[in-house]
Write an enzyme that holds these catalytic residues in place. Structure first.
Site, PDB file in Angstrom:
ATOM      1  N   CYS A  69      13.692  43.704 -31.283  1.00  0.00           N
ATOM      2  CA  CYS A  69      12.700  44.026 -29.912  1.00  0.00           C
ATOM      3  C   CYS A  69      13.622  43.754 -28.560  1.00  0.00           C
ATOM      4  CB  CYS A  69      11.935  42.737 -30.211  1.00  0.00           C
ATOM      5  SG  CYS A  69      12.787  41.154 -30.269  1.00  0.00           S
ATOM      6  N   HIS A  99       8.267  40.994 -23.751  1.00  0.00           N
ATOM      7  CA  HIS A  99       9.003  41.045 -23.658  1.00  0.00           C
ATOM      8  C   HIS A  99       9.832  41.147 -22.314  1.00  0.00           C
ATOM      9  CE1 HIS A  99       9.998  38.650 -27.707  1.00  0.00           C
ATOM     10  NE2 HIS A  99      10.615  39.546 -27.599  1.00  0.00           N
TER      11      HIS A  99
END
Ligand code: A2P
Length: 338
Positions: free
Chosen positions: A131, A244
């Site tokens: 990710c 994130h």
């Protein structure tokens, strides 16, 4: 492959698996049959797809014959054992774990960056990147093409959802416990995550870095096809549920101005620039990323300590673009092959 595909989602009860199902529905992926698979623990239960309850099947006893595309997100050991079996039965496996990412004969694909690699899959397996690498490269690939990236300094601020459903539950539970003057009792994370930061994601390696940090090095080089790119990573878990964030400093061969970077990013697929020097004029996980598809870029500044470097703040939903969305985008590339 025909224009509809029989799809299996492996890990369908997990944080990424359930988002894969939601995104397949949202994007009207042309599904023939859909199989939802998990461990024996969840078999017989249900997951929702387009308003219907689908029965979860046990991966261990499932026959993959007839599956065209298998989306795996059930951890590396499950992928290692079962992905080759699905591929041998004729499925194209799109694997969200790190089990095959560094194998030369497995393409590692970000749909906006190197979609052409999808076709080079001699083992029938395509790997979905980590990710943190995913969102970073959606934003950095256009700069690399224009000016040649030589070095990346990156510090990540990674939400707990990247560690799965049990990690989401732990942040919620610890937050409640601490607000009630109770012991937070860490289980999923090595130390308390609520109201804290943990500079440790995945295992420690012999060089003192964590595997999560080295993924940023290995995967950046593989996806951009340039082993000379230097990457200096620090990966940190933060008490955020979804999304994130990354503070990134990029050194390039040719100098890029802030205006040039903005112009490149404003036309880059999958990127949204949110960059106004005022309160709230920047992306955050909660205000922008959570539950949405783009990779948001803000705080674009020339690095005044270096002749050819730019600072960026990159934020994205790690479960969507960082995992489930990119996997479905790869599946769309596969299904559109003639
Ligand atoms: P299960 O619900 O049966 O444990 P998360 O990353 O959110 O924790 O999700 C992990 C996913 O991987 C879940 O769907 C989980 O299913 C699945 N999974 C874990 N271990 C296995 C296994 N041995 N076989 C099949 N699926 C597994």
């Amino acid at each position: 492959m025909s224009k509809t595909a029989n799809v299996a989602v492996v890990g369908a009860t997990g944080a990424v698996g359930e988002t894969m199902l939601a995104i397949l529905a949202e994007r009207r992926f042309p599904i023939g049959k859909l199989h939802v698979l998990a461990s024996e623990r969840s078999a017989g239960g249900t997951v929702e797809f387009r308003g219907d309850d689908l029965i979860v099947q046990d991966l261990a006893t499932f026959d993959p014959t007839g599956v065209d595309i298998a989306l795996f997100s059930a951890g590396g050991s499950v992928s290692k054992e079962y992905a080759p079996k699905f591929a041998a039965a004729g499925a194209v496996v799109i694997d969200n774990s790190s089990a095959f990412r560094y194998d030369d004969d497995v393409p590692l694909v970000v749909s906006e960056v190197n979609p052409e690699q999808v076709k080079h899959r001699p083992r029938g397996i395509i790997a979905n990147p980590n990710c943190s690498t995913m969102q970073m490269l959606v934003a950095l690939a256009p700069l690399h093409r224009k000016a040649g990236i030589t070095r990346i300094n990156v510090a990540t601020y990674q939400s707990v959802s990247g560690a799965g459903r049990s990690a989401l539950e732990e942040l919620g539970r610890q937050t409640g416990a601490l607000l009630n003057f109770q012991d937070p009792q860490p289980k999923r994370f090595p130390v308390q995550i609520a109201f804290n930061l943990i500079p440790h994601i995945d295992d420690f390696l012999d060089n003192g870095y964590t595997k999560e940090e080295m993924k940023l090095v290995w995967e950046t080089r593989k996806i951009l096809g340039d082993d000379s790119i230097q990457v200096n990573p620090t990966a940190v878990r933060v008490p955020v549920f979804y999304g994130h964030s990354e503070a990134v400093n990029v050194e390039t061969k040719q100098k890029l101005s802030v205006a040039e970077v903005k112009a490149l990013l404003e036309t880059a697929p999958g990127v949204e620039v949110v960059d106004e020097p005022r309160a709230g004029g920047y992306p955050t996980p909660v205000t922008h990323a959570s539950g949405t598809d783009p990779v948001y870029v803000g705080r674009i500044r020339e690095d005044f300590s270096h002749p050819n470097a730019i600072n960026l703040w990159i934020v994205s939903d790690n479960i969507r673009k960082g995992a489930a969305l990119n996997a479905v985008q790869i599946a769309e590339l596969v299904v559109s092959e003639t």
